[in-house]
Design a protein around this motif. Structure first.
Motif, PDB file in Angstrom:
ATOM      1  N   VAL A 241       3.167   8.593  -9.718  1.00  0.00           N
ATOM      2  CA  VAL A 241       4.311   7.910  -9.095  1.00  0.00           C
ATOM      3  C   VAL A 241       4.718   8.689  -7.851  1.00  0.00           C
ATOM      4  O   VAL A 241       4.823   9.917  -7.885  1.00  0.00           O
ATOM      5  CB  VAL A 241       5.505   7.822 -10.068  1.00  0.00           C
ATOM      6  CG1 VAL A 241       6.669   7.081  -9.418  1.00  0.00           C
ATOM      7  CG2 VAL A 241       5.090   7.131 -11.360  1.00  0.00           C
ATOM      8  N   GLY A 242       4.977   7.966  -6.771  1.00  0.00           N
ATOM      9  CA  GLY A 242       5.368   8.642  -5.535  1.00  0.00           C
ATOM     10  C   GLY A 242       6.769   8.330  -5.079  1.00  0.00           C
ATOM     11  O   GLY A 242       7.099   8.553  -3.937  1.00  0.00           O
ATOM     12  N   GLY A 243       7.612   7.768  -5.951  1.00  0.00           N
ATOM     13  CA  GLY A 243       8.959   7.394  -5.528  1.00  0.00           C
ATOM     14  C   GLY A 243       8.951   6.009  -4.918  1.00  0.00           C
ATOM     15  O   GLY A 243       7.908   5.355  -4.804  1.00  0.00           O
ATOM     16  N   GLY A 244      10.127   5.539  -4.493  1.00  0.00           N
ATOM     17  CA  GLY A 244      10.252   4.179  -3.960  1.00  0.00           C
ATOM     18  C   GLY A 244       9.384   3.940  -2.751  1.00  0.00           C
ATOM     19  O   GLY A 244       8.924   2.822  -2.516  1.00  0.00           O
ATOM     20  N   ASP A 245       9.134   4.999  -1.944  1.00  0.00           N
ATOM     21  CA  ASP A 245       8.333   4.834  -0.742  1.00  0.00           C
ATOM     22  C   ASP A 245       6.882   5.233  -0.945  1.00  0.00           C
ATOM     23  O   ASP A 245       6.092   5.243  -0.001  1.00  0.00           O
ATOM     24  CB  ASP A 245       8.928   5.660   0.410  1.00  0.00           C
ATOM     25  CG  ASP A 245      10.292   5.127   0.826  1.00  0.00           C
ATOM     26  OD1 ASP A 245      10.451   3.894   0.835  1.00  0.00           O
ATOM     27  OD2 ASP A 245      11.183   5.927   1.132  1.00  0.00           O
ATOM     28  N   VAL A 268      -1.405   3.981 -11.147  1.00  0.00           N
ATOM     29  CA  VAL A 268      -0.865   4.500  -9.894  1.00  0.00           C
ATOM     30  C   VAL A 268       0.185   3.530  -9.371  1.00  0.00           C
ATOM     31  O   VAL A 268      -0.102   2.343  -9.168  1.00  0.00           O
ATOM     32  CB  VAL A 268      -1.974   4.688  -8.840  1.00  0.00           C
ATOM     33  CG1 VAL A 268      -1.411   5.385  -7.599  1.00  0.00           C
ATOM     34  CG2 VAL A 268      -3.135   5.482  -9.421  1.00  0.00           C
ATOM     35  N   VAL A 269       1.411   4.021  -9.156  1.00  0.00           N
ATOM     36  CA  VAL A 269       2.514   3.205  -8.645  1.00  0.00           C
ATOM     37  C   VAL A 269       2.784   3.634  -7.204  1.00  0.00           C
ATOM     38  O   VAL A 269       3.254   4.756  -6.967  1.00  0.00           O
ATOM     39  CB  VAL A 269       3.780   3.354  -9.506  1.00  0.00           C
ATOM     40  CG1 VAL A 269       4.916   2.499  -8.939  1.00  0.00           C
ATOM     41  CG2 VAL A 269       3.491   2.973 -10.950  1.00  0.00           C
ATOM     42  N   GLY A 271       4.833   2.090  -5.042  1.00  0.00           N
ATOM     43  CA  GLY A 271       6.161   1.736  -4.552  1.00  0.00           C
ATOM     44  C   GLY A 271       6.091   0.760  -3.397  1.00  0.00           C
ATOM     45  O   GLY A 271       5.309  -0.193  -3.408  1.00  0.00           O
ATOM     46  N   ARG A 272       6.905   1.014  -2.357  1.00  0.00           N
ATOM     47  CA  ARG A 272       6.947   0.112  -1.203  1.00  0.00           C
ATOM     48  C   ARG A 272       5.892   0.442  -0.157  1.00  0.00           C
ATOM     49  O   ARG A 272       5.856  -0.175   0.912  1.00  0.00           O
ATOM     50  CB  ARG A 272       8.339   0.167  -0.550  1.00  0.00           C
ATOM     51  CG  ARG A 272       9.464  -0.296  -1.467  1.00  0.00           C
ATOM     52  CD  ARG A 272      10.792  -0.321  -0.732  1.00  0.00           C
ATOM     53  NE  ARG A 272      11.881  -0.710  -1.609  1.00  0.00           N
ATOM     54  CZ  ARG A 272      12.594   0.130  -2.330  1.00  0.00           C
ATOM     55  NH1 ARG A 272      12.327   1.438  -2.274  1.00  0.00           N
ATOM     56  NH2 ARG A 272      13.566  -0.289  -3.099  1.00  0.00           N
ATOM     57  N   ASN A 273       5.029   1.408  -0.453  1.00  0.00           N
ATOM     58  CA  ASN A 273       3.996   1.815   0.503  1.00  0.00           C
ATOM     59  C   ASN A 273       2.818   0.845   0.424  1.00  0.00           C
ATOM     60  O   ASN A 273       1.840   1.064  -0.295  1.00  0.00           O
ATOM     61  CB  ASN A 273       3.539   3.247   0.190  1.00  0.00           C
ATOM     62  CG  ASN A 273       2.711   3.848   1.310  1.00  0.00           C
ATOM     63  OD1 ASN A 273       2.014   3.131   2.017  1.00  0.00           O
ATOM     64  ND2 ASN A 273       2.797   5.157   1.467  1.00  0.00           N
ATOM     65  N   LYS A 274       2.922  -0.256   1.172  1.00  0.00           N
ATOM     66  CA  LYS A 274       1.898  -1.306   1.121  1.00  0.00           C
ATOM     67  C   LYS A 274       0.561  -0.828   1.670  1.00  0.00           C
ATOM     68  O   LYS A 274      -0.505  -1.259   1.213  1.00  0.00           O
ATOM     69  CB  LYS A 274       2.385  -2.534   1.891  1.00  0.00           C
ATOM     70  CG  LYS A 274       3.611  -3.191   1.275  1.00  0.00           C
ATOM     71  CD  LYS A 274       4.052  -4.400   2.078  1.00  0.00           C
ATOM     72  CE  LYS A 274       5.290  -5.043   1.455  1.00  0.00           C
ATOM     73  NZ  LYS A 274       5.748  -6.221   2.251  1.00  0.00           N
ATOM     74  N   LYS A 275       0.604   0.067   2.643  1.00  0.00           N
ATOM     75  CA  LYS A 275      -0.634   0.591   3.213  1.00  0.00           C
ATOM     76  C   LYS A 275      -1.416   1.387   2.177  1.00  0.00           C
ATOM     77  O   LYS A 275      -2.640   1.231   2.035  1.00  0.00           O
ATOM     78  CB  LYS A 275      -0.311   1.471   4.426  1.00  0.00           C
ATOM     79  CG  LYS A 275      -1.537   2.031   5.123  1.00  0.00           C
ATOM     80  CD  LYS A 275      -1.132   2.859   6.335  1.00  0.00           C
ATOM     81  CE  LYS A 275      -2.364   3.455   7.021  1.00  0.00           C
ATOM     82  NZ  LYS A 275      -1.980   4.280   8.204  1.00  0.00           N
ATOM     83  N   LEU A 276      -0.719   2.233   1.415  1.00  0.00           N
ATOM     84  CA  LEU A 276      -1.383   3.018   0.381  1.00  0.00           C
ATOM     85  C   LEU A 276      -1.891   2.112  -0.737  1.00  0.00           C
ATOM     86  O   LEU A 276      -2.995   2.324  -1.266  1.00  0.00           O
ATOM     87  CB  LEU A 276      -0.407   4.055  -0.185  1.00  0.00           C
ATOM     88  CG  LEU A 276      -0.920   4.918  -1.340  1.00  0.00           C
ATOM     89  CD1 LEU A 276      -2.159   5.708  -0.913  1.00  0.00           C
ATOM     90  CD2 LEU A 276       0.163   5.872  -1.838  1.00  0.00           C
ATOM     91  N   TYR A 277      -1.115   1.101  -1.094  1.00  0.00           N
ATOM     92  CA  TYR A 277      -1.542   0.157  -2.130  1.00  0.00           C
ATOM     93  C   TYR A 277      -2.855  -0.510  -1.728  1.00  0.00           C
ATOM     94  O   TYR A 277      -3.807  -0.581  -2.528  1.00  0.00           O
ATOM     95  CB  TYR A 277      -0.455  -0.894  -2.344  1.00  0.00           C
ATOM     96  CG  TYR A 277      -0.841  -1.990  -3.316  1.00  0.00           C
ATOM     97  CD1 TYR A 277      -0.738  -1.791  -4.688  1.00  0.00           C
ATOM     98  CD2 TYR A 277      -1.314  -3.222  -2.864  1.00  0.00           C
ATOM     99  CE1 TYR A 277      -1.088  -2.790  -5.592  1.00  0.00           C
ATOM    100  CE2 TYR A 277      -1.669  -4.225  -3.753  1.00  0.00           C
ATOM    101  CZ  TYR A 277      -1.559  -3.999  -5.117  1.00  0.00           C
ATOM    102  OH  TYR A 277      -1.921  -4.983  -5.991  1.00  0.00           O
TER     103      TYR A 277
END
Length: 480
Positions: A241-245, A268-269, A271-277
């Protein structure tokens, strides 16, 4: 619920800033706890209604909850824009943020910053208070405390002001502004820091870190949860988990575990990091370990209960959530300054370690997933000792204790109304009159272009808000 009179309604105003996801998450956690507390109160009263009505007992109050990002909605340029630099700074230059944190963590710097910021937010706060008319104000951001106390004093009303500290150990000087009615802290170390400031010891309450009430609910067995998320039952599960961002070295941790060919499976979560997702989704098939990739999620308790170990940045909320789910913690990153103390909290209580490089991380993970691991057993025991999953209920009860009692008027009502109006400046009284008129008019009129132009003209002439802006829609407006 509709049978109960609105005369018993109390308004609770939470002040936050969306610098990261933690402050809003804390406010939501407390408001959700208050909602559940209220439901229990209403159900208990309704169950005994014939008897209570015969004795003239008043129904329990209902609660209107407002959560406001003060910098975004009520501050002026350049303060509003400066606050937005938090996210990019911790992502691209965390060392700079750490240096700013340490240099500003003293009385002289805080007072100088407050003096600079006050003209850019003071009128906005007055407008917010006179519009919402709260019965209690709760701050969940350190930069808001000094100026909020000044604004409340300017109104001349005895509105209780409560500070809820959301840093475990590294508590910035600005959290403890003298003049608050209560200071709620998450740890003994934070309490000692408060006491070292020579503030009233009766006003500090160690109640834990606010986490969502859903962490107190029972969940399905681990095996069932793993089936739900497409996981095997014969491999240890590691939650990253990397936090909300989605920050905190997530990609590097996934790569290290994959290259070590560890016998684990990953959730793997990002968060709001769409690029990493998107990046992890593209490379998932090339990983040497099974992995499920998630974006921003609302079912974190289920994910945590399905896991055996969590790897995360040192955010206080995620740490306390993991402890409530009895998870050993590997910290893969931290924000310099405000999150440094969180590392001490995890390591000192022996619930986890800091692993900033691939070798340390994979070695720690290998020890924890070993069958019959004594290290895992010890850390699980320690997590149970210090976790406080019901902390938001305790904080909610404390906040509710500052509201007017049954049958008592709000400070904004009845006999207190006229003295309050007398003490207010002309522009604030004008803002209240405009808002009340706006609320009484049909929506077809209030939404017309002419009324909007007149409202903007009135705002400018009275200087009630600079720059002129329409009143924002509230984030939460509940009748509980």
């Amino acid at each position: 619920m509709s049978q109960l009179s609105d005369s018993t309604q109390r308004t609770i105003l939470f002040l936050i800033a969306d610098t990261g996801a933690g402050h809003r998450s804390a406010a939501n956690a407390i408001s959700n706890a208050i909602r559940l507390i209220s439901q229990r109160e209403q159900e208990a009263w309704l169950a005994q209604r014939p008897a209570t009505e015969a004795e003239g007992e008043l129904p329990p109050p209902t609660y209107r909850i407002e959560i406001v990002d003060v910098f975004e909605e009520y501050s002026r340029f350049p303060l509003r824009e400066a606050v937005k630099l938090y996210g990019p700074t911790i992502r691209y230059n965390p060392k700079l943020f750490g240096e700013v944190f340490h240099r500003s963590n003293r009385e002289g710097t805080v007072m100088a910053m407050t003096s600079l910021a006050t003209p850019l937010i003071f009128n906005g706060l007055l407008k917010l208070f006179t519009t919402i008319q709260p019965d209690v104000v709760v701050s969940i951001h350190p930069m808001l405390n000094f100026v909020t106390i000044r604004a409340l004093r300017q109104l001349g009303l005895k509105i209780p002001f409560i500070t809820v500290v959301t840093d475990l150990i590294s508590v910035h000087f600005s959290w403890f502004a003298p003049g608050a009615d209560a200071y709620i802290v998450p740890t003994e170390q934070a309490k000692q820091l408060y006491l070292s400031r020579k503030l009233d010891p009766k006003r500090v309450h160690m109640l834990g870190m606010p986490i969502d009430p859903k962490y107190t609910r029972e969940v399905a067995p681990k095996e069932e949860l793993r089936r739900k998320f497409g996981l095997a039952n014969d491999l240890p599960v590691v939650l990253l988990v990397g936090g909300g961002d989605g920050a905190g070295g997530l990609h590097a941790a996934v790569r290290a575990i994959s290259q070590a060919h560890l016998p684990v499976q990953l959730m793997v979560v990002t968060g709001r990091n769409k690029k990493l997702y998107a990046q992890l989704q593209r490379t998932r098939s090339r990983l040497h370990v099974p992995a499920e990739i998630f974006g921003f999620v609302n079912n974190m308790p289920e994910l945590m209960h399905a896991a055996d170990v969590i790897i995360t940045k040192a955010g206080p909320g995620t740490i306390c959530e993991a402890l409530s789910c009895n998870l050993p913690i590997i910290l893969s990153g931290y924000v310099p300054g405000q999150e440094e103390g969180n590392i001490d909290y995890v390591v000192h209580n022996d619930v986890g370690i800091l692993a900033l490089d691939a070798r340390t991380l994979t070695d720690a993970l290998r020890r924890l997933i070993k069958p019959g691991s004594p290290e895992l057993r010890r850390r699980l025991d320690n997590a149970r000792k210090i976790s406080r999953p019901a902390s938001s209920f305790d904080i909610g009860d404390k906040i509710l204790s500052f509201l007017p009692g049954p049958g008592q008027d709000s400070v904004w009502q009845s006999q207190g109304k006229h003295p309050v109006q007398y003490r207010m400046s002309g522009r604030i009284q004008s803002a209240i009159r405009i808002r009340r008129l706006h609320n009484r008019l049909p929506k077809t009129i209030t939404r017309s272009a002419m009324v909007r132009r007149l409202s903007r003209t009135q705002d400018i002439s009275n200087e009630a808000a600079k720059p002129a802006r329409r009143l924002p829609r509230r984030n939460i407006k509940n009748r509980i």
